[in-house]
Design a protein around this motif. Structure first.
Motif, PDB file in Angstrom:
ATOM      1  N   LEU A   1      -7.038  40.274  10.080  1.00  0.00           N
ATOM      2  CA  LEU A   1      -6.845  40.789   8.723  1.00  0.00           C
ATOM      3  C   LEU A   1      -6.181  39.741   7.822  1.00  0.00           C
ATOM      4  CD1 LEU A   1      -5.669  44.416   9.585  1.00  0.00           C
ATOM      5  CD2 LEU A   1      -7.866  43.749   8.597  1.00  0.00           C
ATOM      6  N   LEU A   2      -5.180  39.052   8.358  1.00  0.00           N
ATOM      7  CA  LEU A   2      -4.538  38.000   7.571  1.00  0.00           C
ATOM      8  C   LEU A   2      -5.522  36.879   7.242  1.00  0.00           C
ATOM      9  CD1 LEU A   2      -1.094  37.630   9.403  1.00  0.00           C
ATOM     10  CD2 LEU A   2      -1.498  38.620   7.145  1.00  0.00           C
ATOM     11  N   SER A   3      -6.437  36.617   8.171  1.00  0.00           N
ATOM     12  CA  SER A   3      -7.367  35.497   8.006  1.00  0.00           C
ATOM     13  C   SER A   3      -8.351  35.711   6.870  1.00  0.00           C
ATOM     14  CB  SER A   3      -8.132  35.262   9.313  1.00  0.00           C
ATOM     15  OG  SER A   3      -7.257  34.863  10.352  1.00  0.00           O
ATOM     16  N   LEU A   4      -8.491  36.941   6.404  1.00  0.00           N
ATOM     17  CA  LEU A   4      -9.417  37.206   5.318  1.00  0.00           C
ATOM     18  C   LEU A   4      -8.962  36.559   4.012  1.00  0.00           C
ATOM     19  CD1 LEU A   4     -10.192  40.976   5.999  1.00  0.00           C
ATOM     20  CD2 LEU A   4     -11.624  39.003   6.568  1.00  0.00           C
ATOM     21  N   VAL A   5      -7.650  36.440   3.814  1.00  0.00           N
ATOM     22  CA  VAL A   5      -7.136  35.889   2.554  1.00  0.00           C
ATOM     23  C   VAL A   5      -6.087  34.805   2.768  1.00  0.00           C
ATOM     24  CG1 VAL A   5      -7.623  37.948   1.176  1.00  0.00           C
ATOM     25  CG2 VAL A   5      -5.466  37.787   2.421  1.00  0.00           C
ATOM     26  N   HIS A   6      -5.869  34.411   4.011  1.00  0.00           N
ATOM     27  CA  HIS A   6      -4.868  33.395   4.318  1.00  0.00           C
ATOM     28  C   HIS A   6      -5.403  32.470   5.406  1.00  0.00           C
ATOM     29  CE1 HIS A   6      -1.326  34.327   1.971  1.00  0.00           C
ATOM     30  NE2 HIS A   6      -1.410  35.609   2.295  1.00  0.00           N
ATOM     31  N   ASP A   7      -4.659  31.399   5.647  1.00  0.00           N
ATOM     32  CA  ASP A   7      -4.868  30.539   6.803  1.00  0.00           C
ATOM     33  C   ASP A   7      -3.603  30.622   7.657  1.00  0.00           C
ATOM     34  OD1 ASP A   7      -7.264  28.194   6.160  1.00  0.00           O
ATOM     35  OD2 ASP A   7      -6.514  29.419   4.523  1.00  0.00           O
ATOM     36  N   PRO A   8      -3.404  31.724   8.371  1.00  0.00           N
ATOM     37  CA  PRO A   8      -2.132  31.882   9.097  1.00  0.00           C
ATOM     38  C   PRO A   8      -1.880  30.779  10.119  1.00  0.00           C
ATOM     39  CG  PRO A   8      -3.728  33.573   9.734  1.00  0.00           C
ATOM     40  CD  PRO A   8      -4.268  32.896   8.529  1.00  0.00           C
ATOM     41  N   LEU A   9      -2.937  30.184  10.684  1.00  0.00           N
ATOM     42  CA  LEU A   9      -2.751  29.112  11.667  1.00  0.00           C
ATOM     43  C   LEU A   9      -2.219  27.838  11.031  1.00  0.00           C
ATOM     44  CD1 LEU A   9      -5.973  29.523  13.849  1.00  0.00           C
ATOM     45  CD2 LEU A   9      -3.691  30.475  14.252  1.00  0.00           C
ATOM     46  N   PHE A  10      -2.272  27.743   9.705  1.00  0.00           N
ATOM     47  CA  PHE A  10      -1.750  26.564   9.020  1.00  0.00           C
ATOM     48  C   PHE A  10      -0.254  26.420   9.277  1.00  0.00           C
ATOM     49  CE2 PHE A  10      -0.034  24.369   5.252  1.00  0.00           C
ATOM     50  CZ  PHE A  10      -0.828  23.226   5.249  1.00  0.00           C
ATOM     51  N   HIS A  11       0.437  27.549   9.461  1.00  0.00           N
ATOM     52  CA  HIS A  11       1.864  27.534   9.759  1.00  0.00           C
ATOM     53  C   HIS A  11       2.045  27.474  11.275  1.00  0.00           C
ATOM     54  CE1 HIS A  11       2.258  29.742   5.706  1.00  0.00           C
ATOM     55  NE2 HIS A  11       2.529  28.469   5.533  1.00  0.00           N
ATOM     56  N   ALA A  12       2.653  26.404  11.738  1.00  0.00           N
ATOM     57  CA  ALA A  12       2.776  26.179  13.181  1.00  0.00           C
ATOM     58  C   ALA A  12       3.510  27.321  13.876  1.00  0.00           C
ATOM     59  CB  ALA A  12       3.490  24.857  13.443  1.00  0.00           C
ATOM     60  N   GLN A  13       4.501  27.898  13.215  1.00  0.00           N
ATOM     61  CA  GLN A  13       5.260  28.964  13.867  1.00  0.00           C
ATOM     62  C   GLN A  13       4.396  30.197  14.113  1.00  0.00           C
ATOM     63  OE1 GLN A  13       8.433  27.857  11.099  1.00  0.00           O
ATOM     64  NE2 GLN A  13       9.848  28.800  12.517  1.00  0.00           N
ATOM     65  N   PHE A  14       3.508  30.513  13.182  1.00  0.00           N
ATOM     66  CA  PHE A  14       2.607  31.644  13.433  1.00  0.00           C
ATOM     67  C   PHE A  14       1.634  31.300  14.551  1.00  0.00           C
ATOM     68  CE2 PHE A  14      -1.302  34.007  13.009  1.00  0.00           C
ATOM     69  CZ  PHE A  14      -0.849  35.307  12.893  1.00  0.00           C
TER      70      PHE A  14
END
Length: 443
Positions: A387-400
């Protein structure tokens, strides 16, 4: 916060030193994603080194082959993402390789957790829960401007944490600020906190007794904090939907339908009646409020069209390189993401890489067992990520990225323990058979 089965036979044969080392490293891994990235990196690498030394010491025949087969869904994507862009002349950057290796650490997390005693796993879980609550408390204080001030944190400048983010005002709410927790980044706090909330809720919904109720309380407090303090719209919506999914997996159908509907209604009411949050959602339709996501997405799509097969290489996508004359300047200067994880993945590894990435996620999801609370938590983690990936790049943040790897590894801990125990029994049987072979030939 763990009812995983007792240690298997292979756990008892591990050295006490190895188990203690793994307990510390696993705790650091989880603590780092909630506080400082460096701690998480140390924990992840420490787990991998300990397991590598153990594998060399034990010399189990066929162990590597069994591990490769057990985690078959990882290798096609990782091999393509690392090799194909290089063959096309696009060398990956260190940051891109690190994000890919986080996926290879999913088996590391599963194996490390499987080798811990239930008591060690429980201590790690309670440590993480405590840090989550402390981070939520910090976010609440930051939201009201009560503590800390950037001046008070000047002695910690060496950490390179972005303390100035605490002073980002909330639109339409004078004197209120976007809470950033102990990671001092509102999206990291919201995204990683949401994963922690998913695990706490998954455990609390399936267990009774003190530990279950405490876990449920931690999950509820964490969920309220993620919704109320960082004003992360996508994280708020994703967490509400994922919570409804967890309720559906944990409770009888009628009760799940009623409670799941209640969760969705409560989320909608929070947006409708909490003015600052409502204003944040309303600004999603404006270019200023959404950070020109359409322009960012357009640069990603142009990168895919320009490099459709192998991509530009992991970590090498830069919106400024694919901008047009009308692209806003701040989009040109934006970090390497298109605000859509799949588009960014396609830009970096090509369409083939994006398809293999989807197959990886599907393979992991299929391997999970929602009837177990760990499987439900793992499925919730994947749902939140999707769901986050639809409007974000959550993997861009190393901690996530590291938090997701740890969460997925934890979801497979029981399976990893069963597989390791069976492998050890098989190896011992093979050793006995090999030792008795000369006697049979002699007779």
């Amino acid at each position: 916060m763990s009812n995983l089965p007792p240690p298997h036979a292979h756990v008892r044969t591990d050295s006490v030193l190895t188990q203690r080392w793994l307990a510390v490293m696993v705790a650091l891994w989880g603590a780092g994603v909630l506080t400082m990235e460096a701690l998480s990196s140390v924990g992840m690498v420490g787990c991998a080194l300990a397991l590598g030394v153990e594998a060399i010491r034990r010399r189990q025949p066929g162990a590597m082959a069994r591990a490769l087969r057990r985690w078959w869904m990882l290798w096609p994507f990782l091999a393509w993402a690392l090799v194909a862009p290089m063959l096309a002349g696009h060398l990956p950057r260190g940051s891109g390789v690190a994000r890919l290796m986080d996926w290879a650490s999913v088996p590391v997390a599963a194996a490390a957790l499987a080798r811990l005693t239930p008591e060690s796993r429980a201590r790690a879980a309670w440590t993480w829960a405590t840090l989550l609550l402390l981070s939520c408390l910090a976010a609440g204080l930051q939201h009201f401007g009560a503590w800390p001030s950037p001046e008070q944190l000047e002695p910690l400048a060496w950490t390179r944490l972005r303390f100035h983010r605490m002073t980002e005002p909330v639109p339409g709410a004078e004197g209120r600020f976007m809470g950033v927790g102990l990671v001092f980044h509102r999206l990291k706090f919201a995204h990683v906190g949401a994963i922690a909330v998913v695990w706490a809720l998954a455990y609390g919904l399936r267990h009774r007794g003190r530990s279950g109720w405490v876990a449920l309380g931690v999950g509820i407090l964490g969920a309220v904090s993620v919704l109320a303090f960082p004003f992360a719209r996508a994280a708020s919506a994703a967490l509400v939907l994922t919570t409804a999914l967890l309720v559906g997996l944990a409770l009888p159908r009628r009760l799940a339908l009623a409670l799941g509907t209640g969760v969705l209604v409560a989320g909608a009411l929070a947006v409708a009646f909490y003015t600052p949050l409502r204003e944040r959602f309303l600004t999603s339709a404006t270019s200023e409020g959404n950070g020109d996501r359409n322009a960012l997405l357009a640069t990603g799509l142009r990168a895919v069209r320009g490099h459709p097969v192998a991509g530009v290489g992991p970590g090498r996508f830069n919106p400024g390189l694919f901008a047009t004359a009308d692209t806003p300047q701040h989009v040109r200067e934006h970090g390497g993401k298109a605000h859509n994880q799949l588009v960014t993945m396609a830009a970096e590894t090509g369409v083939v890489g994006a398809v293999l990435f989807l197959l990886l996620l599907a393979g992991l999801a299929r391997k999970l067992e929602p009837s177990r609370w760990e499987g439900a938590a793992g499925l919730g983690s994947l749902t939140l990520f999707a769901l986050l990936s639809l409007v974000h790049d959550p993997l861009f943040h190393a901690q996530f990225s590291m938090a997701l790897a740890l969460a997925l590894g934890a979801a497979f801990t029981r399976d990893e323990g069963d597989a390791a125990g069976e492998a050890e029994s098989s190896d011992e049987s093979s050793s006995v058979s090999d030792a008795s072979a000369p006697e049979r030939r002699a007779s």
